[in-house]
Design a protein around this motif. Structure first.
Motif, PDB file in Angstrom:
ATOM      1  N   SER A  54     -10.958 -14.928 -11.936  1.00 42.71           N
ATOM      2  CA  SER A  54     -10.879 -13.396 -12.280  1.00 42.71           C
ATOM      3  C   SER A  54     -12.024 -12.917 -12.571  1.00 42.71           C
ATOM      4  CB  SER A  54      -9.588 -13.386 -13.183  1.00 42.71           C
ATOM      5  OG  SER A  54      -9.582 -11.945 -13.654  1.00 42.71           O
ATOM      6  N   TRP A  87     -12.810  -5.851 -14.251  1.00 42.64           N
ATOM      7  CA  TRP A  87     -11.726  -6.981 -14.540  1.00 42.64           C
ATOM      8  C   TRP A  87     -10.946  -7.329 -13.250  1.00 42.64           C
ATOM      9  CZ3 TRP A  87     -10.971  -8.924 -19.738  1.00 42.64           C
ATOM     10  CH2 TRP A  87     -11.777  -8.134 -20.579  1.00 42.64           C
ATOM     11  N   SER A  96     -10.858 -18.537 -15.244  1.00 40.82           N
ATOM     12  CA  SER A  96     -10.326 -18.083 -16.480  1.00 40.82           C
ATOM     13  C   SER A  96      -9.912 -19.343 -17.422  1.00 40.82           C
ATOM     14  CB  SER A  96      -8.923 -17.418 -16.211  1.00 40.82           C
ATOM     15  OG  SER A  96      -8.305 -17.109 -17.622  1.00 40.82           O
ATOM     16  N   ASP A  97     -10.416 -19.228 -18.738  1.00 44.73           N
ATOM     17  CA  ASP A  97      -9.935 -20.140 -19.624  1.00 44.73           C
ATOM     18  C   ASP A  97      -8.677 -19.671 -20.487  1.00 44.73           C
ATOM     19  OD1 ASP A  97     -11.035 -18.100 -21.049  1.00 44.73           O
ATOM     20  OD2 ASP A  97     -12.646 -19.175 -21.965  1.00 44.73           O
ATOM     21  N   GLU A 124      -4.761 -19.496 -16.959  1.00 45.41           N
ATOM     22  CA  GLU A 124      -6.180 -20.394 -16.870  1.00 45.41           C
ATOM     23  C   GLU A 124      -6.193 -20.884 -15.564  1.00 45.41           C
ATOM     24  OE1 GLU A 124      -5.533 -23.263 -20.050  1.00 45.41           O
ATOM     25  OE2 GLU A 124      -6.934 -24.426 -19.488  1.00 45.41           O
ATOM     26  N   ILE A 163     -17.526 -16.164 -20.920  1.00 47.16           N
ATOM     27  CA  ILE A 163     -16.778 -14.881 -20.788  1.00 47.16           C
ATOM     28  C   ILE A 163     -16.958 -13.994 -22.137  1.00 47.16           C
ATOM     29  CG2 ILE A 163     -14.131 -13.937 -20.751  1.00 47.16           C
ATOM     30  CD1 ILE A 163     -13.574 -16.661 -19.014  1.00 47.16           C
ATOM     31  N   SER A 165      -8.568 -16.578 -21.547  1.00 48.72           N
ATOM     32  CA  SER A 165      -9.042 -15.425 -22.287  1.00 48.72           C
ATOM     33  C   SER A 165      -8.465 -14.299 -21.854  1.00 48.72           C
ATOM     34  CB  SER A 165     -10.631 -15.134 -22.165  1.00 48.72           C
ATOM     35  OG  SER A 165     -11.151 -16.195 -22.709  1.00 48.72           O
ATOM     36  N   TYR A 166      -8.010 -13.376 -22.764  1.00 47.99           N
ATOM     37  CA  TYR A 166      -7.501 -11.938 -22.386  1.00 47.99           C
ATOM     38  C   TYR A 166      -6.212 -12.091 -21.570  1.00 47.99           C
ATOM     39  CZ  TYR A 166     -11.892 -10.473 -23.999  1.00 47.99           C
ATOM     40  OH  TYR A 166     -13.028 -10.330 -24.780  1.00 47.99           O
ATOM     41  N   VAL A 191      -5.353 -13.926 -18.997  1.00 43.97           N
ATOM     42  CA  VAL A 191      -5.427 -14.149 -17.730  1.00 43.97           C
ATOM     43  C   VAL A 191      -5.074 -15.894 -17.596  1.00 43.97           C
ATOM     44  CG1 VAL A 191      -7.161 -14.256 -15.651  1.00 43.97           C
ATOM     45  CG2 VAL A 191      -7.351 -12.363 -17.620  1.00 43.97           C
ATOM     46  N   VAL A 194      -4.377  -8.718 -12.228  1.00 44.81           N
ATOM     47  CA  VAL A 194      -4.484 -10.199 -12.468  1.00 44.81           C
ATOM     48  C   VAL A 194      -2.953 -10.693 -11.789  1.00 44.81           C
ATOM     49  CG1 VAL A 194      -3.632 -12.052 -14.258  1.00 44.81           C
ATOM     50  CG2 VAL A 194      -5.938 -10.235 -14.421  1.00 44.81           C
ATOM     51  N   PHE A 234     -14.416 -11.038 -15.256  1.00 41.03           N
ATOM     52  CA  PHE A 234     -14.392 -10.744 -16.633  1.00 41.03           C
ATOM     53  C   PHE A 234     -15.719 -10.001 -17.115  1.00 41.03           C
ATOM     54  CE2 PHE A 234     -11.477 -14.346 -16.383  1.00 41.03           C
ATOM     55  CZ  PHE A 234     -10.533 -14.046 -17.368  1.00 41.03           C
TER      56      PHE A 234
END
Ligand SMILES: NC(=O)c1ccc[n+]([C@@H]2O[C@H](COP(=O)([O-])OP(=O)(O)OC[C@H]3O[C@@H](n4cnc5c(N)ncnc54)[C@H](O)[C@@H]3O)[C@@H](O)[C@H]2O)c1
Ligand SMILES: O=C(O)C[C@H](O)C(=O)O
Length: 328
Positions: free
Chosen positions: A281, A184, A269-270, A277, A294, A272-273, A275, A312, A283
């Motif tokens: 990153s 990650w 990143s969308d 957008e 992801i 998720s988690y 993070v 992050v 994943f």
């Protein structure tokens, strides 16, 4: 004969280039049925060295190699390209501040992103290897508004492979018995190599390891600082293992992940988690249909949360620094 796929490699005369080009030309990047045309981009003083590498490529008589072009012109390098491997970058040298490093790389990855935007094939896929890889990918993506953002990726497959080997060595398992390991965050010492979902021959890896201290005090720092350990031992940064990981990344992107397993890649990143957008990153990701997904729905425990957040946060800092320098 099938139309050759155009593969552009930047920094082609460097040490990763030398470990990478012959494997691409032999068919290991895109498979044994896909001919490739290589485009090598170098800075002007290194063009002659790239020409030497091209002579050697010729001497291998690879049946799949449809030709090699060498250029120091960014637009020519990415014209019609299908796969772009952005390896060449400005290394940090003595006395260089982080801002200087980001600025120098902005001067490389901004124009390369624009050239990809303006000239690459519609199906272009980009892998950034040159450090700082995640932020260089972010810069390139920002200069390519017409290319789907998810075509820009950064390499954390080397970290993933390093983690697989460390776990295999610790447990005596075969690498092929390990699944669902994840990296990650940033390709830097803050990255988080995560074993909480990993399995070894179907059993939870943490149960097989049964040694929390090893995970926290040995496994994680060994993987995260492996790049520095290679530099200390070799006097140069990893090259063959980095080239190998680049081959793995693109091969998985185009050929997919095995059923029931995933890998790691720096992708957009969308959200998720948690993070933010748009950041690039690392994943846990699967690949199918030529696109990354992801992995969703994983439980993130407090130990993992803290480490993901720390890496992050570093990516956010890098993003803010390149924004304030006007590089994106
Ligand atoms: N993501 C990863 O896991 C990972 C792993 C290892 C190395 N790296 C990084 O990969 C990069 C390359 O490593 P290397 O060992 O091959 O370095 P190297 O110094 O041997 O080669 C880099 C090459 O890039 C060229 N170059 C510089 N600026 C360029 C530009 N604007 N356009 C085209 N070419 C350019 C240089 O002339 C040189 O030939 C470094 O940034 C390194 O830190 C990343
Ligand atoms: O080039 C480096 O600083 C190290 C490299 O990214 C690596 O992980 O081996």
């Amino acid at each position: 004969m099938t139309t050759p796929v155009t593969v552009t490699v930047t920094g082609a005369a460097g040490q990763i280039g030398y470990a990478l080009l012959f494997r691409i030309a032999s068919g290991q990047l895109l498979g044994p049925d896909t001919p490739v045309r290589l485009r090598l981009l170098e800075i002007t003083p290194a063009v002659q060295a790239a020409e030497g590498v091209a002579l050697e490529l010729e001497d291998c008589a690879f049946p799949l190699l449809a030709g090699t072009d060498i250029t120091d012109d960014v637009a020519a390098a990415f014209d019609g390209t299908n796969v772009a491997l952005l390896v060449g970058a400005r290394p940090r040298t003595a006395g260089m501040e982080r801002g200087d490093l980001l600025e120098a790389n902005g001067g490389i990855f901004g124009p390369q992103g624009k050239a990809i935007n303006d000239g690459a094939a519609d199906d272009v896929r980009v892998l950034v290897v040159g450090n700082p890889a995640n932020t260089n990918a972010y810069i390139a993506k920002s200069h390519a508004p017409d290319v789907p953002a998810d075509r820009f990726t950064a390499m954390t497959r080397l970290d993933h492979n390093r983690a697989l080997s460390q776990l295999a060595t610790k447990t005596g398992a075969a690498v092929s018995d390990i699944a669902r390991l994840a990296i990650w965050g940033n390709h830097s010492a803050t990255q988080y190599p995560d074993l909480t979902h990993a399995t070894i021959a179907g059993r939870p890896a943490l149960e097989v390891v049964s040694d929390d201290a090893w995970v926290a005090d040995d496994f994680i720092p060994t993987v995260a600082k492996r790049g520095a350990a290679i530099i200390a031992a070799r006097g140069a940064s990893s090259a063959a293992s980095a080239a190998n990981a680049a081959i793995d990344h693109v091969h998985t992107w185009t050929h997919g992940t095995p059923e029931g397993d995933w890998t790691s890649a720096g992708v957009v990143s969308d959200g998720s988690y948690g993070v933010p957008e748009g950041l690039i990153s690392s994943f846990p990701v699967t690949s199918s249909g030529g696109a990354w997904q992801i992995v969703q729905g994983l439980e993130v425990d407090a130990f993992s949360r803290e480490r993901i957040d720390a890496s992050v946060a570093e990516l956010v800092e890098e993003r803010d620094a390149v924004a304030s320098l006007g590089l994106v």
